[in-house]
Design an enzyme around this catalytic site. Structure first.
Site, PDB file in Angstrom:
ATOM      1  N   GLU A 116     -21.437 -23.120   2.133  1.00  0.00           N
ATOM      2  CA  GLU A 116     -22.674 -23.841   1.787  1.00  0.00           C
ATOM      3  C   GLU A 116     -22.371 -25.184   1.106  1.00  0.00           C
ATOM      4  O   GLU A 116     -23.222 -25.725   0.400  1.00  0.00           O
ATOM      5  CB  GLU A 116     -23.575 -22.984   0.883  1.00  0.00           C
ATOM      6  CG  GLU A 116     -23.963 -21.627   1.436  1.00  0.00           C
ATOM      7  CD  GLU A 116     -24.851 -21.680   2.679  1.00  0.00           C
ATOM      8  OE1 GLU A 116     -25.219 -22.780   3.124  1.00  0.00           O
ATOM      9  OE2 GLU A 116     -25.147 -20.595   3.219  1.00  0.00           O
ATOM     10  N   HIS A 140     -25.808 -20.572  -6.057  1.00  0.00           N
ATOM     11  CA  HIS A 140     -26.499 -19.815  -5.006  1.00  0.00           C
ATOM     12  C   HIS A 140     -26.143 -18.339  -5.160  1.00  0.00           C
ATOM     13  O   HIS A 140     -24.964 -17.991  -5.237  1.00  0.00           O
ATOM     14  CB  HIS A 140     -26.069 -20.329  -3.630  1.00  0.00           C
ATOM     15  CG  HIS A 140     -26.478 -19.446  -2.492  1.00  0.00           C
ATOM     16  ND1 HIS A 140     -27.790 -19.116  -2.220  1.00  0.00           N
ATOM     17  CD2 HIS A 140     -25.748 -18.820  -1.535  1.00  0.00           C
ATOM     18  CE1 HIS A 140     -27.838 -18.338  -1.154  1.00  0.00           C
ATOM     19  NE2 HIS A 140     -26.613 -18.134  -0.724  1.00  0.00           N
ATOM     20  N   HIS A 142     -27.441 -14.028  -4.142  1.00  0.00           N
ATOM     21  CA  HIS A 142     -28.242 -13.128  -3.301  1.00  0.00           C
ATOM     22  C   HIS A 142     -28.991 -12.166  -4.218  1.00  0.00           C
ATOM     23  O   HIS A 142     -28.605 -11.006  -4.387  1.00  0.00           O
ATOM     24  CB  HIS A 142     -27.344 -12.385  -2.315  1.00  0.00           C
ATOM     25  CG  HIS A 142     -26.713 -13.287  -1.290  1.00  0.00           C
ATOM     26  ND1 HIS A 142     -25.799 -12.848  -0.361  1.00  0.00           N
ATOM     27  CD2 HIS A 142     -26.886 -14.608  -1.048  1.00  0.00           C
ATOM     28  CE1 HIS A 142     -25.432 -13.869   0.412  1.00  0.00           C
ATOM     29  NE2 HIS A 142     -26.069 -14.955   0.002  1.00  0.00           N
ATOM     30  N   GLU A 170     -42.602 -16.400 -20.840  1.00  0.00           N
ATOM     31  CA  GLU A 170     -41.639 -17.498 -20.988  1.00  0.00           C
ATOM     32  C   GLU A 170     -41.334 -18.207 -19.661  1.00  0.00           C
ATOM     33  O   GLU A 170     -40.747 -19.286 -19.665  1.00  0.00           O
ATOM     34  CB  GLU A 170     -40.333 -16.966 -21.569  1.00  0.00           C
ATOM     35  CG  GLU A 170     -40.535 -16.358 -22.946  1.00  0.00           C
ATOM     36  CD  GLU A 170     -39.803 -17.105 -24.051  1.00  0.00           C
ATOM     37  OE1 GLU A 170     -38.629 -17.426 -23.843  1.00  0.00           O
ATOM     38  OE2 GLU A 170     -40.415 -17.359 -25.094  1.00  0.00           O
ATOM     39  N   HIS A 211     -32.839 -14.415   2.192  1.00  0.00           N
ATOM     40  CA  HIS A 211     -31.428 -14.752   1.961  1.00  0.00           C
ATOM     41  C   HIS A 211     -31.067 -14.794   0.469  1.00  0.00           C
ATOM     42  O   HIS A 211     -30.156 -14.077   0.042  1.00  0.00           O
ATOM     43  CB  HIS A 211     -31.116 -16.098   2.638  1.00  0.00           C
ATOM     44  CG  HIS A 211     -29.678 -16.497   2.546  1.00  0.00           C
ATOM     45  ND1 HIS A 211     -29.007 -17.157   3.546  1.00  0.00           N
ATOM     46  CD2 HIS A 211     -28.767 -16.349   1.549  1.00  0.00           C
ATOM     47  CE1 HIS A 211     -27.752 -17.367   3.185  1.00  0.00           C
ATOM     48  NE2 HIS A 211     -27.581 -16.891   1.964  1.00  0.00           N
TER      49      HIS A 211
HETATM   50  O1  2HA Z   1     -21.448 -15.857   2.106  1.00  0.00           O
HETATM   51  O2  2HA Z   1     -23.831 -16.753   0.452  1.00  0.00           O
HETATM   52  O3  2HA Z   1     -24.991 -18.356   2.177  1.00  0.00           O
HETATM   53  C1  2HA Z   1     -21.708 -16.948   1.333  1.00  0.00           C
HETATM   54  C2  2HA Z   1     -23.140 -17.178   1.339  1.00  0.00           C
HETATM   55  C3  2HA Z   1     -23.699 -17.960   2.438  1.00  0.00           C
HETATM   56 ZN    ZN Z   2     -25.926 -16.864   0.794  1.00  0.00          ZN
END
Ligand code: 2HA
Ligand code: ZN
Length: 274
Positions: A116, A140, A142, A170, A211
């Site tokens: 990414e 980022h 998940h 909050e 995602h």
């Molecule tokens: O595997 O999270 O978006 C890495 C990620 C791709």
């Molecule tokens: Zn991801």
């Protein structure tokens, strides 16, 4: 001086481990990047390899030319970062055109920066500009409950922001500008990077439908705390929706307006629509 002794490297490794312990980084899921302060590299310059190949970023980030980033590796697992940082993370330099990067430290068994990287660097470019250089962390993850909500709530900034604000008093103080939502897109490329970085002009949080989530922050504490706060609000909302489709009571628009006044934050009226 060892690279692993640098404070920002220690903070980066701790954040990877904290994220794994939250359950947000199954397998190689998620990625983290930090825009390094050049003065923090002054004692380790001779440990950086400046002979490596220049590789394509896959997008253009001219405002990040000649900047160094600490990044997680593509296909690497967050749970392994703390055990062997030098194999799982890397310091990269962006070239003077903002289209190529060079690996200068780390990924010692081979590999590349996060898949990414285009989204991370385009977000950094936007945030560097709109925060006057203050934001340095793009993260980022998940996040389970936030992802779950992308199957049941309309994929609209107004709905996600308002529903999550209502879940904890909050929340509007922690993310007053709100949350942007990117519809399902193929990850890893320039298109999703452009869509996400457009939202980052306005928000510090972007949800990728089905995602995960991207957040931006000034430092590791603020970025991690932001991810944690949004995901906790999402967990509460999942529980509420699991109990009943109708809330019996919640925080009202005028109550958000009062909160904004007392806590000295600006809450855009577009989120106070009901
Ligand atoms: O595997 O999270 O978006 C890495 C990620 C791709
Ligand atoms: Zn991801």
């Amino acid at each position: 001086m060892n690279i692993l002794d640098l404070e920002f490297v220690k903070g980066f490794i701790r954040m990877c481990n904290d994220g794994f312990n939250q359950g947000w980084h199954e397998r190689n899921g998620g990625n983290l990047t930090y825009r390094i302060k050049e003065e923090d590299l002054k004692d380790v310059r001779d440990l950086l390899n400046t002979d490596g190949e220049w590789l394509e970023i896959g997008t253009e980030v001219p405002s990040l030319a000649n900047e160094h980033f600490l990044v997680t590796g593509s296909g690497k697992y967050f749970r392994n970062v703390i055990l062997d940082p030098e194999s799982n993370i890397a310091i990269i330099l962006i070239d003077e055109t903002g289209t190529k990067y060079q690996i200068q430290w780390g990924l010692k068994d081979g590999g590349k920066p996060t898949s990414e990287l285009p989204s991370h660097l385009m977000n950094h470019a936007v945030k560097k500009e709109v925060s006057g250089g203050k934001h340095r962390v793009i993260y980022h993850a998940h996040t389970t409950n936030t992802i779950a909500l992308t199957f049941v709530l309309p994929l609209k900034d107004e709905i996600f922001t308002r529903e999550l604000w209502e879940m904890a008093t909050e929340c509007p103080v922690v993310f007053p500008s709100g949350i942007g939502v990117v519809p399902w897109m193929v990850p890893g490329g320039k298109d999703i990077a452009v869509a996400t970085s457009n939202l980052m002009k306005e928000y510090d949080v972007a949800i990728w439908a089905h995602h995960g989530m991207f957040v931006s922050g000034e430092d590791f504490d603020l970025a991690f705390g932001l991810m944690h706060t949004v995901e906790k609000a999402a967990e509460i909302l999942v529980k509420v929706l699991s109990i009943t489709p109708n809330k019996l009571q919640t925080i009202q628009a005028d109550e958000f307006r009062q909160l904004a006044k007392d806590f000295n934050v600006t809450l855009p009226e577009k989120f106070l629509y009901k």
